[in-house]
Every structure is written in structure tokens, then in C-alpha cells.
Design an enzyme around this catalytic site. Structure first.
Site: not given
Length: 372
Positions: A140-142, A44, A109
Site C-alpha cells: 500500500v503506497k503512502i 501504480t 496501490i
């Protein structure tokens, strides 16, 4: 009969869908894609959530009403809505996660794009998202900005799985791998079980061709024209060459011997932007073991329908990929400038989508409060 998507998986490529909405979850569409299209994960981003929540779907109206009655701000509502969607999707994928020993079945996310240049705030929100969703099978998207690199290390070091996004250049990718390995070293020192920490490095493909081809058109020579639509695939192939080299070092081997996982390359932005190109180009030309291809649904369906999977199309193509970049430099394409522009644009576009999402949710909350 084996399908092209099944063949792709057999070649070592995990298929992740680049889209999520509550409708996909509640209608069973997501479960169906797992069963029929070999989808084993989902990604996402703010643009996807802006589209899902702003679509007028009734799937969100009940929760928006509850949040409005509670007096939630737009940011508070976004946090609740998106983490609920990601948690529900993670539950749909849980059996895939279990069956693959944690490799797949992943849902990503993203931290707020507004934090892309703020290391400390990115780390704090990554921990908050991880705790709120409370599922082991999320990433977790960084973003791979300079500020993001230290955040990647600290987040991995805290035992949190990370999807590193918006990678365009080999130089930045090398720094991402270093940040990941440093994070594993921190996690090991802190006593975490390294086998439970996973990561992917999202290398963007089609956007590279869009920008490079624009510059080649401006150059206008026959030699430049002959290089069109070659840079994106060549860049990704060289990323895989770098991946193989960096995870064969003594440093990486010490971590994998201790139970750590390699950080898998993920091909992102795989929808073809130029209608003159084959619609499965960024799938069939990037088949390599231990990779992920995250596809828009249109690309997924095209691959399922007529994708021709001819085995590994990456590891034997390194020399040709290097030649493409030698030729690009020869006609005057400044690729370092291309990749920096794409990173800046990528962050800017996600920030714009985030602000659109904030406005959409604010309007929905106000409408619910007024009874409209």
C-alpha cells in the site's frame, strides 16, 4: 547471452515497472516483461490509473457497465476497478513473490491523494485496500508527508506492507526510516510475524534535477552551469548512505534479528526529463545491492537495449555526492526549499490526476447508464 537488465539484477537491483493497465495483464504483456526484461514488481499511482482507464481501452467497458447498472459512484467504481487490476497483477507476479521469499513480486496501490494530509483517513484506507485486494504480495503506497509518517507506523504496525512514496529530502527519509522501525516495533508487540512485513522507501530522482537545474539556470554563472544534472543522483546516493547507516544501528539490528526486513531504497522518477541526458542515467548511476529501480517502460526498454551496467556505482561515490551539495549551497541553491516544493507539487499533481480519474470514470458510468 546476458542482457543489461539481467546484469542489473545480478548486481542486486530489482526492476519494477512503473505502469499498470488491464490490457497489460490480459494480453500477456506483463508476463512477457517478467520473462524477457527481468521485471519483478510493478508500481501504480493515480496518474497511471487515469491514463489506463481514460485510454478508451475496451478492457474496462464490461466492468464499467456492471458498476453503472449497480448505481456505483465514481469513487466506488475506481475502488473496484483499481483493486481488481492490482489483484490480477499480484497473481501474475505470485511466482516471483514465492521464488524471492516475499522480497519481490510486489504490486503497489496508492491511498487516495486527497488523504495525503489526513493521518487517520490514510490508515483506514490502507487497511481497506489491503483487505480488498487480499493478496500478500502488494504494497500500500503512502506519501511521506508529515501526516503520512504516523500513518506509515500504524499501517506497518498492523502487519501491512507499505511503499512509502514521494520522498525527496534526506531529513524526511530519516523520519521515514524511523516511522518504519516504529511500525515494526508495534507489529512485534502485537505478535505479528515480522518476516512477512515488507517495505520500500521511494526516493524520487529526476524531479530533483528538473527543479535544481531550473534554479541553476537562473543563477547563470559558469560554476552553476557546471552543477547541472548532478543533484538527483547525488541526493539518491546520499540516501543510500543514510540507509546503510540507519539499518546498522542497534535498534534496527534488534528488529532484523527478530525476523524483520530492511526497508529497501527504491529509485522512482527514473525517466530522464532532459533529452540531452543519457536515457539510462538514473539506472546506470544508481546501481547498489538491495535496491529497487521502478522504471517507465521507455526507460526499461532503453536499459535492456543499451544500458551499461558497470557494477556498484553508489557506495564508492559518497564523498563526491557530499561535494555536489556543498557546491550547490555555495552557488545559492536552497535545497530544503527545493525538496519541500517538490513534495507539495508531487501531492498536488497526484490530486489533480485523481480528480481527472474521478471525472473519467463518472463520464464512463453515465455513458454506460444511457446506453451510449
Amino acid at each position: 547471452m546476458s542482457t543489461p537488465t539481467a546484469h542489473l539484477v545480478a548486481e542486486g537491483v530489482s526492476i519494477w515497472l512503473d505502469d499498470l493497465s488491464r490490457d497489460r495483464i490480459v494480453t500477456g504483456n506483463l508476463a512477457d516483461l517478467i520473462a524477457t526484461r527481468n521485471v519483478s514488481g510493478i508500481t501504480t499511482n493515480p496518474t497511471i490509473f487515469a491514463g489506463a482507464i481514460g485510454s478508451g481501452s475496451q478492457a474496462y467497458s464490461g466492468q464499467v457497465g456492471v458498476l453503472a447498472n449497480r448505481g456505483a459512484t465514481a469513487d466506488e467504481a475506481i475502488f473496484e476497478i483499481t483493486t481488481d487490476d492490482v489483484r490480477a497483477a499480484a497473481d501474475v507476479f505470485r511466482h516471483v513473490y514465492d521464488d524471492t521469499n516475499g522480497v519481490d513480486g510486489r504490486v503497489s496501490i496508492e491511498v487516495s491523494p486527497d488523504l495525503a494530509y489526513d493521518t487517520a483517513a490514510t490508515i483506514a484506507q490502507a487497511k481497506e485496500l489491503w483487505a480488498k485486494v487480499d493478496r500478500p504480495n502488494i504494497h500500500v503506497k503512502i506519501p511521506a508527508t508529515q501526516a503520512g509518517l504516523a500513518a506509515i507506523t500504524e499501517t506497518i504496525g498492523a502487519g501491512i506492507s507499505v511503499n512509502v512514496t514521494l520522498i525527496f529530502s534526506l531529513e524526511r527519509y530519516a523520519a521515514v526510516i524511523d516511522a518504519y522501525l516504529a511500525g515494526l516495533e508495534q507489529a512485534q508487540a502485537a505478535g505479528y510475524d515480522l518476516s512477512g512485513i515488507h517495505s520500500v522507501a521511494s526516493f524520487f530522482v529526476s524531479r530533483v534535477d528538473t527543479e535544481v537545474d531550473k534554479r541553476l539556470t537562473a543563477i547563470g554563472t559558469e560554476e552553476a552551469a557546471g552543477l547541472k544534472s548532478l543533484a538527483g543522483v547525488a541526493n539518491a546516493r546520499l540516501a543510500y548512505e543514510l540507509f546503510e547507516r540507519e539499518f546498522a544501528t542497534d535498534r534496527a539490528k534488534a528488529l532484523t534479528d527478530a525476523g524483520g526486513n530492511v526497508q529497501r531504497p527504491l529509485w522512482a522518477s527514473t525517466g530522464v526529463k532532459d533529452p540531452a541526458l543519457p536515457d539510462t542515467l538514473y539506472v546506470t548511476e544508481l546501481v547498489a545491492p538491495g535496491t529497487v529501480n521502478t522504471m517507465p517502460e521507455k526507460t526499461l526498454e532503453a536499459t535492456f537495449d543499451h544500458g551499461v551496467i558497470a557494477g556498484d556505482t553508489v557506495t564508492g561515490a559518497y564523498a563526491g555526492a557530499h561535494e555536489v551539495f556543498d557546491r550547490l549551497a555555495g552557488v545559492g541553491v536552497d535545497f530544503a526549499d527545493v525538496t519541500q516544493l517538490l513534495e507539495d507539487e508531487g501531492v498536488s499533481k497526484f490530486i489533480t490526476s485523481w480528480h481527472e480519474l474521478q471525472a473519467t470514470v463518472k463520464n464512463a458510468l453515465e455513458a454506460a447508464q444511457s446506453g451510449r
